[in-house]
Design a protein around this motif. Structure first.
Motif, short mmCIF file in Angstrom:
data_model
loop_
_atom_site.label_atom_id
_atom_site.label_comp_id
_atom_site.label_asym_id
_atom_site.label_seq_id
_atom_site.Cartn_x
_atom_site.Cartn_y
_atom_site.Cartn_z
N SER A 522 0.84 -1.19 0.00
CA SER A 522 0.00 0.00 0.00
C SER A 522 0.88 1.25 0.00
N PHE A 523 0.36 2.32 -0.55
CA PHE A 523 1.10 3.58 -0.52
C PHE A 523 0.12 4.74 -0.43
N ALA A 524 0.58 5.82 0.15
CA ALA A 524 -0.28 6.99 0.34
C ALA A 524 0.60 8.21 0.50
N GLY A 525 0.00 9.36 0.32
CA GLY A 525 0.73 10.60 0.50
C GLY A 525 -0.18 11.66 1.08
N HIS A 526 0.43 12.59 1.82
CA HIS A 526 -0.32 13.67 2.42
C HIS A 526 -0.15 14.92 1.56
N SER A 527 -1.25 15.38 0.96
CA SER A 527 -1.23 16.60 0.14
C SER A 527 -0.24 16.42 -1.02
N LEU A 528 0.82 17.21 -1.03
CA LEU A 528 1.84 17.06 -2.08
C LEU A 528 2.36 15.63 -2.14
N GLY A 529 2.39 14.96 -0.98
CA GLY A 529 2.90 13.59 -0.93
C GLY A 529 2.13 12.62 -1.81
N GLU A 530 0.87 12.98 -2.17
CA GLU A 530 0.13 12.12 -3.09
C GLU A 530 0.83 12.03 -4.44
N TYR A 531 1.35 13.16 -4.92
CA TYR A 531 2.06 13.16 -6.20
C TYR A 531 3.34 12.33 -6.08
N ALA A 532 4.02 12.45 -4.93
CA ALA A 532 5.23 11.67 -4.72
C ALA A 532 4.92 10.18 -4.70
N ALA A 533 3.81 9.79 -4.06
CA ALA A 533 3.42 8.38 -3.98
C ALA A 533 3.08 7.84 -5.36
#
Length: 631
Positions: A522-533
């Motif tokens: 599984s993977f997830a990102g917070h705010s900008l972290g979504e693009y990184a994920a």
């Protein structure tokens, strides 16, 4: 054959091989699992019939087990009491070696009609031979991946007479592509070490950006007398680096110091009980006269008993008593075990493969004689990769890894080239020294291209459907453009976002190069972290695409509010931990305080992120209102 797993069989088999895992014991009415040895138990009657078939010939009593390999299908759930297994096995080869007649048996096992495991095993019938005209060898579903790094390599592959290209192959076979092969090969023998004929068929694929396999060629090859298979030899020479990473030396021991006695086990006094439970009734394991007849020192303990007792230790020390994490287990039988022999096992984590632990083990007698070698692929504990959002940046981030890892350095260098070529600025300079000002010049040929890139960006359509430029101050006559930030450009959102996404992709690239990334995690990102994920783990975006997206996103955010000549605005945001004020100050109290300040000051102040209940919130507003909140 179809075989039903029963609770009594699980209890008896675990007792005989010394497997004490709680998963195979009935506890408080919980569902009862079964050890993976039942894949072998289910297939043994079929294997025995194969070894007794006319095609095998004589020499059954001289059969010695050489190795056994079991691979669990990735999606397959653990075995349970009540499962019915259907085994489908066939003899994929029989030929002569210096030790005798070599037989390979392969196949699969199904549960409720679905394949859940693949099994392959080899035996040698000592001092026996087969007529050369009956010798053969099949290799099915062989997988290879090669990288085509240049136009000449593409041309060389397409020139092979066995590579029959599809109509649109040229669209997909380009420098930089990877070609996957799935092949079946059949061999007949002229002599023990010379083939009389070879036939190889299969397909070649290229992975599309979305991950789908695109068929680019059929593989069709036949030849007469040969020492080797030219197709397999070519693919082996050009095969892409494997996803296997080995540690230095022998890795590290998985058995904690002082626990050596716990890895010792005694072979049973008699093999009769295991013979009954495993359906392996070969009399060399239970009858001293038959054992003497074939030249053995006495009845020998089943190799699969040694395999099972070793795997029980593997479950405990390598898989943390989570048997379902063992996805591949291979044993090589290199010595004879007799009843009452004292055995000791050593286990080492020696590397990583496809995100799984690669573990090797050795089981020896008390005198040091090696009797079994094993290799296992063990899934990591359930893992999720989570990526932070804006605010986690710092000067020099990722630069230590840049110096240590070729994979990470490649990502940073690609990002640098893209940012310089398209936007005229150095991302590495921003990350390393955090300058407060950077000037992009447009007066050279390269500068003109960069200028056009800036002028092509817009904020959308304004009144009367007219395009609103994102950089209104950049015109065809502009000699340059200056970026400014009083706290350094790394903290200017358009560069913060680009830098953080690059950092994340570099970190994941380094982990992938070491086979550390768990497949299907599984993977997830917070705010900008979504693009990184999405770009790092799922690879939905290319590096260049996500740089453009986050730079554009950052510029839209940067230009959303008015700024002075130094790039400063009257707004900001802060992270708030109300528990640092008092244990009685919680989310409700924080909301009341924010509302009171907002009403009193008549300016913006709002909780915009609810990150961790009671511990972390993000509040945005005017600088004056944020100062009041701090007080």
């Amino acid at each position: 054959d179809t075989f039903l797993i029963t609770e009594d069989h699980v209890n008896s088999l675990c007792r005989v091989v010394g497997n004490r895992s709680r998963h195979f014991m009935r506890i408080l009415g919980a569902e009862l699992f079964a050890p993976m040895e039942f894949y072998h138990v289910a297939s043994t009657p079929v294997i025995m019939r194969i070894l007794s078939a006319t095609a095998f010939g004589d020499g059954q009593l001289s059969v010695v087990h050489l190795y056994n390999k079991l691979r669990i299908v990735d999606s397959a759930a653990p075995l349970m009491v009540g499962d019915a297994l259907t085994s489908n096995m066939y003899m994929s080869g029989i030929c002569n070696t210096g030790s005798g007649k070599l037989v390979k048996v392969v196949g699969n096992l199904r549960r409720r009609g679905q394949i859940v495991a693949y099994l392959e095993t080899e035996f040698v019938s000592r001092k026996q031979r087969i007529s050369i005209d009956k010798a053969y060898h099949y290799e099915y579903d062989q997988r290879f991946t090669i990288s085509l790094d240049s136009a000449s390599e593409v041309a060389a592959l397409m020139a092979k007479d066995w590579f029959a290209c599809s109509d649109d192959a040229l669209v997909h076979l380009v420098p930089g592509s990877q070609v996957e092969f799935c092949l079946d090969a059949e061999y007949r023998f002229k002599r023990d070490d010379v083939y009389s004929s070879i036939s190889t068929t299969g397909h070649a694929f290229v992975r599309a950006p979305a991950g789908a396999a695109v068929h680019v060629a059929d593989i069709l090859f036949k030849c007469g007398t040969s020492l080797k298979n030219p197709v397999i030899e070519y693919l082996s020479r050009h095969e892409a680096p494997s996803d296997e990473t080995m540690f230095d030396g022998d890795g590290y021991s998985l058995v904690p110091p002082g626990n050596d006695k716990l890895t010792q086990i005694s072979a049973p006094e008699t093999n009769r009980e295991y013979a009954r439970l495993s359906a392996d009734g070969n009399p060399i394991h239970t009858n001293a006269y038959v054992a003497d007849l074939v030249g053995l020192p006495g009845p020998i303990t089943h190799g699969m008993w040694t395999s099972a007792s070793t795997r029980a230790l593997l479950e405990c020390y390598a898989a943390n008593d989570e048997p379902e994490r063992i996805r591949m287990y291979q044993t090589n039988f290199v010595g004879i075990v007799q009843p009452k022999d004292q055995l000791r096992t050593k286990l080492f984590h020696v590397g990583m493969k496809g995100g799984r632990m690669l573990v090797k083990g050795m089981t020896s007698k008390s005198d040091g004689e090696l009797v079994l070698e094993c290799t296992a692929e063990i899934e990591q504990p359930t893992t999720a990769y989570v990526f932070a959002g804006q605010g986690s940046q710092e000067v020099g981030m990722g630069m230590d890894l840049y110096g240590q890892s070729a994979a990470a350095r490649s990502i940073w260098d690609r990002a640098e080239r893209h940012m310089v070529d398209k936007y005229g600025l150095s991302l590495l300079e921003i990350v390393r020294i955090n300058p407060k000002e950077l000037v992009v010049h447009f007066e050279s040929i390269t500068g003109e291209r960069v200028q056009r890139s800036y002028m092509s960006l817009s904020r959308g359509l304004g009144k009367m459907g007219k395009r609103v430029p994102l950089f209104p101050d950049i015109t065809p006559d502009s000699p340059s453009h200056t970026y400014r930030s009083p706290t350094g450009l790394l903290n200017a959102t358009q560069f913060t976002q680009v830098a953080l996404v690059t950092y994340a992709m570099a970190a994941v690239a380094d982990m992938r190069s070491k086979s550390l990334v768990q497949m299907g995690a599984s993977f997830a990102g917070h705010s900008l972290g979504e693009y990184a994920a999405l770009s790092s783990v799922s690879e939905l975006f290319t590096l260049e695409d996500v740089l453009d997206i986050t730079f554009y996103r950052g510029m839209l955010m940067q230009s959303a509010v008015g700024r002075d000549s130094q790039g400063r605005s009257q707004y900001g945001m802060v992270a708030v931990d109300p528990s640092r004020v008092s244990k009685t100050v919680d989310e409700h109290v924080l909301a009341l305080v924010v509302e009171a300040i907002c009403n009193c000051g008549q300016e913006l102040l709002e909780i915009v992120n609810f990150n961790v209940r009671g511990l972390q919130y993000v509040v945005a507003g005017t600088l004056r209102q944020l100062s009041a909140l701090r007080l």
